[in-house]
Design a protein around this motif. Structure first.
Motif, PDB file in Angstrom:
ATOM      1  N   GLY A   1       0.910  -1.334  -0.020  1.00 36.31           N
ATOM      2  CA  GLY A   1       0.139  -0.064   0.130  1.00 36.31           C
ATOM      3  C   GLY A   1       0.618   1.192   0.146  1.00 36.31           C
ATOM      4  N   PHE A   2       2.273   1.082  -0.265  1.00 34.47           N
ATOM      5  CA  PHE A   2       2.961   2.368  -0.268  1.00 34.47           C
ATOM      6  C   PHE A   2       2.867   3.006  -1.572  1.00 34.47           C
ATOM      7  N   VAL A   3       2.620   4.109  -1.923  1.00 37.54           N
ATOM      8  CA  VAL A   3       2.430   4.915  -3.087  1.00 37.54           C
ATOM      9  C   VAL A   3       3.967   5.678  -3.435  1.00 37.54           C
ATOM     10  N   TYR A   4       4.769   5.343  -4.457  1.00 36.84           N
ATOM     11  CA  TYR A   4       5.930   5.651  -4.660  1.00 36.84           C
ATOM     12  C   TYR A   4       5.943   6.415  -5.996  1.00 36.84           C
ATOM     13  N   LYS A   5       4.866   6.615  -6.815  1.00 33.01           N
ATOM     14  CA  LYS A   5       4.748   7.421  -8.076  1.00 33.01           C
ATOM     15  C   LYS A   5       3.407   8.073  -8.183  1.00 33.01           C
ATOM     16  N   ARG A   6       3.209   9.461  -8.523  1.00 30.60           N
ATOM     17  CA  ARG A   6       2.213   9.968  -8.944  1.00 30.60           C
ATOM     18  C   ARG A   6       2.216  10.801 -10.116  1.00 30.60           C
ATOM     19  N   SER A   7       1.225  10.858 -10.762  1.00 30.67           N
ATOM     20  CA  SER A   7       1.333  11.589 -12.030  1.00 30.67           C
ATOM     21  C   SER A   7      -0.135  12.266 -12.333  1.00 30.67           C
ATOM     22  N   ASN A   8       0.013  13.501 -12.644  1.00 30.86           N
ATOM     23  CA  ASN A   8      -1.436  14.421 -12.826  1.00 30.86           C
ATOM     24  C   ASN A   8      -1.771  14.194 -14.403  1.00 30.86           C
ATOM     25  N   GLY A   9      -0.976  13.670 -14.842  1.00 31.66           N
ATOM     26  CA  GLY A   9      -1.424  13.555 -16.430  1.00 31.66           C
ATOM     27  C   GLY A   9      -0.573  14.404 -17.621  1.00 31.66           C
ATOM     28  N   PRO A  10      -1.160  14.725 -18.594  1.00 25.85           N
ATOM     29  CA  PRO A  10      -0.666  15.629 -19.660  1.00 25.85           C
ATOM     30  C   PRO A  10      -0.191  17.155 -18.772  1.00 25.85           C
ATOM     31  N   PHE A  11       0.328  17.788 -19.790  1.00 25.10           N
ATOM     32  CA  PHE A  11       0.680  19.034 -19.218  1.00 25.10           C
ATOM     33  C   PHE A  11      -0.346  19.735 -18.684  1.00 25.10           C
ATOM     34  N   ASN A  12      -1.535  19.912 -19.218  1.00 24.97           N
ATOM     35  CA  ASN A  12      -2.872  20.493 -18.589  1.00 24.97           C
ATOM     36  C   ASN A  12      -3.656  19.423 -17.516  1.00 24.97           C
TER      37      ASN A  12
END
Length: 692
Positions: free
Chosen positions: A188-199
């Motif tokens: 359950g450890f989060v080690y990567k996050r991405s908010n997607g494309p540039f916008n």
């Protein structure tokens, strides 16, 4: 002065003798111990201890036949000693003789030795001896644990809508509510996050892995598809809002065929949009015509063997099309489902989510089986996929959780944990190789240091350290078994091509060995893969044979890689034909057991068109190996990739021992427990420190 020296020398001898006796005393009968008749068995115990020690050392070196001989010698001195019989069973098990191993363990179990730990191990092995195929008959799954979107007041993710497992046990979770793509490990450890494309993401909905390893995400409100690397780095977007080719209105679920074409269920346009692997619009289908009433609300989609399957949320049916978009017919009739969501391929089934349930649908017959139910609580399951550890990962949009669903037998019986090897050369520093599997022989990958607990005599060890995990290795040791039958003479060029392509695809990593399967198997080569990139059959020493012995060649190949890289495989290269002499000394079941118990994959490359003999196919199918044809369009470059990508659940752990060794003569116990969510497993064994 001389007398003092004699006394000191005598004391040292006495201490040494006492040390030998103390470590041998665990071989004394209860009668001898209770009556203090030390001389009754001390000589026999000493001789048994010497052979036992040699047997343990041979076992940890992978010399299982030698270990069997040593343990049998030890038993000739002490025929009823349970510890020796237990170890003899271990050696038989690793040598592939499971029936004999079970008989040995039953003997000691009947005498009160081993308890529940040994009994559970025997039950698992007996279950495995019955051929088990994960996809042959769907079964019920139950909750093993879950990853919640909130930890107290801390928000981790909101409204998980899709999940994609990785080969290292981690997973990608697509969060519709927080517009995020996150990577989480098995703890359950989060080690990567991405908010997607540039916008940023605009309501991401589905997530798949493309044929090239990249990730593809549909954005429902953004009317586009986004491509990311396998590490979660944004690459590009394609598609736009509209009604033409290459346009979408509310793209939902995704699939890709073997040619690279991408299929998207277009909710707003009530159709399926098709793009090529570069993101160029090709065509769309599923609209009303003279042959088909048209899709109403297409949701889940999957592709298998040239056909496209589309679920409809309004009709509750699954429709079948070819890859050109032509309507073929119904797989499941209308009203079979209430409101289907995602649909993914799973072996010979489609796994489909429908409100609070997960179903598997037989691709051939359309038969439906309920795998999972989340109960009566508010629930909306939107995605269900099998992971690398034999579970089903299920996203629940309403409860804000990702559930891990496991087979009931896995929860009741627990994990199958085995201490494979112990290296005590640097004692008191001790290294353990621990293999973790489920009850169906699937490796459990993704474990970390917190998933293991090591003890000595039930007391926690000092300086415990998680050294490495084999699932992360990108190197494999390969042994090629070359067919030397008379029939293979006609395919010399194809055999040369096979060996050269495989050797080149190893990128000069690991060790390549070549074994010839003639009247008598011979190892022809061992060294760097680059040394075989110009291989020629004419250089082999083994003559052609009317009746090549394939079983002995496979056994020789396996013996040579037992102590090699944790990812290891044998690749049979030949016509796929067998003779009456091919499997005489070793039966198919014994060969498969030997390969599986030593984590060796057997794959095959056919140089002749057509299916191989049933014996070759059986060995591949039951040892996690695939079958390839030498002149297939994509070549053989992915043979090594498939082997390296196959899950490997071996872990190396270390600790500092605090036990006394009696100059290396004492048998030292060690225990390992493994925990993950609501499942656990345990093994205990022992070893000897170096002699002093």
């Amino acid at each position: 002065m001389k007398n003092i020296k004699k006394i000191i020398a005598f004391c040292f001898v006495l201490v040494f003798i006492c040390g030998i006796y103390s470590q041998s005393s665990y071989f004394l009968t209860e009668e001898a111990k209770s009556t203090n008749k030390i001389g009754v068995r001390s000589a026999q115990s000493g001789l048994a201890e010497q052979e036992f020690r040699r047997g343990v050392q041979a076992y940890y070196k992978g010399s299982y036949n030698d270990a069997i001989l040593q343990f049998e010698k030890a038993l000739s001195y002490l025929p009823s000693e349970n510890l020796i019989i237990d170890w003899l069973g271990k050696a038989y098990y690793k040598a592939g003789l499971e029936g004999t191993a079970l008989a040995q363990w039953q003997t000691v179990l009947d005498s009160g030795y081993g308890g529940l730990l040994l009994q559970n191990k025997m039950e698992i092995i007996r279950e495995r001896r019955v051929n088990d195929n994960t996809y042959d008959s769907p079964i019920k799954y139950t909750e093993s644990g879950s990853y919640t979107g909130k930890n107290g007041e801390k928000l981790i993710f909101s409204q998980p809508i899709s999940v994609l497992p990785n080969s290292d046990g981690s997973m990608w979770i697509l969060a519709y509510g927080t517009n995020e793509l996150i990577r989480m490990d098995v703890n359950g450890f989060v080690y990567k996050r991405s908010n997607g494309p540039f916008n940023g993401f605009d309501r991401p909905l589905d997530l798949i892995r493309l044929n090239n390893g990249d990730l593809l995400i549909s954005e429902f409100a953004g009317d586009r598809l986004s491509v990311f690397t396998n590490k979660g780095q944004f690459l590009k977007t394609f598609g736009s809002k509209g009604v033409g080719v290459g346009n979408m209105v509310g793209p939902q679920y995704l699939a890709q065929d073997e040619n690279g074409n991408i299929y998207v269920t277009d909710f707003g346009n009530a159709r399926v949009d098709v793009f090529d692997s570069e993101g160029n619009g090709l065509f769309f289908f599923g609209i009303k015509n003279s042959n088909f009433d048209g899709l109403k609300a297409p949701t889940g989609i999957a592709v298998d063997l040239g056909y496209v399957y589309v679920a409809d949320a309004v009709t509750g049916a699954i429709y079948k099309f070819d890859v050109a978009g032509n309507y073929i017919g119904l797989l499941c009739r209308p009203k079979t489902f209430v409101r289907p969501e995602s649909m993914k391929k799973w072996g010979k089934y489609l796994i489909l989510c429908d409100k609070n349930k997960v179903f598997s649908v037989d691709i051939e017959s359309g038969a439906v089986f309920e795998n999972v139910s989340t109960g009566n609580a508010p629930s909306l399951v939107t995605c269900a996929v099998p992971d690398v550890n034999g579970n089903i990962l299920v996203t629940d949009f309403k409860s804000n959780e990702v559930f891990v669903m496991a087979k009931m037998s896995e929860l009741v019986g627990g994990l199958f944990v085995q201490i494979e090897k112990i290296n005590s050369d640097s004692f008191p520093k001790v290294y353990l190789e621990v293999k973790v599997e489920n009850r169906h022989r699937q490796s459990v990958v993704g474990l970390k240091d917190k998933n293991f607990f090591i003890t000595e005599n039930k007391s926690p060890v000092l300086d415990y350290k998680f050294e490495s995990a084999s699932y992360a290795n990108d190197i494999a040791d390969i042994t090629l078994v070359i067919d030397r039958s008379l029939e293979s003479k006609e395919y010399s060029e194809a055999i040369d091509t096979s060996v050269r392509e495989i050797a080149k695809s190893m990128n000069n990593k690991g060790t390549l060995r070549i074994v010839s399967a003639g009247d008598l198997p011979i190892q022809e080569y061992s060294g760097e893969p680059s040394g075989a990139e110009k291989f020629s059959v004419s250089a082999l020493k083994t003559p052609y044979s009317k009746t090549p012995v394939i079983d002995m060649a496979i056994r020789l190949a396996a013996n040579g890689i037992i102590n090699c890289e944790k990812k290891r495989a044998i690749i049979y290269i030949g016509t796929g034909s067998v003779s009456s002499n091919s499997f005489v000394k070793y039966g198919l079941s014994d060969l498969v057991t030997y390969l599986n118990n030593n984590s060796i994959i057997l794959a095959s490359v056919m140089v002749k068109e057509g299916a191989p003999a049933r014996e070759i196919a059986f060995l591949c199918d039951n040892s996690a190996g695939k079958q390839y044809y030498v002149f297939r369009s994509q070549g053989l470059s992915d043979v090594i990739t498939d082997i390296i990508d196959y899950p490997s659940g071996t872990y190396v752990l270390s600790y500092t021992s605090s036990l006394q060794t009696s100059f290396g003569q004492k048998y030292l116990p060690v225990e390992v427990e493994t925990y993950i969510m609501n499942r656990s497993g345990r093994d205990e064994t022992g070893y000897f420190a170096p002699l002093q």
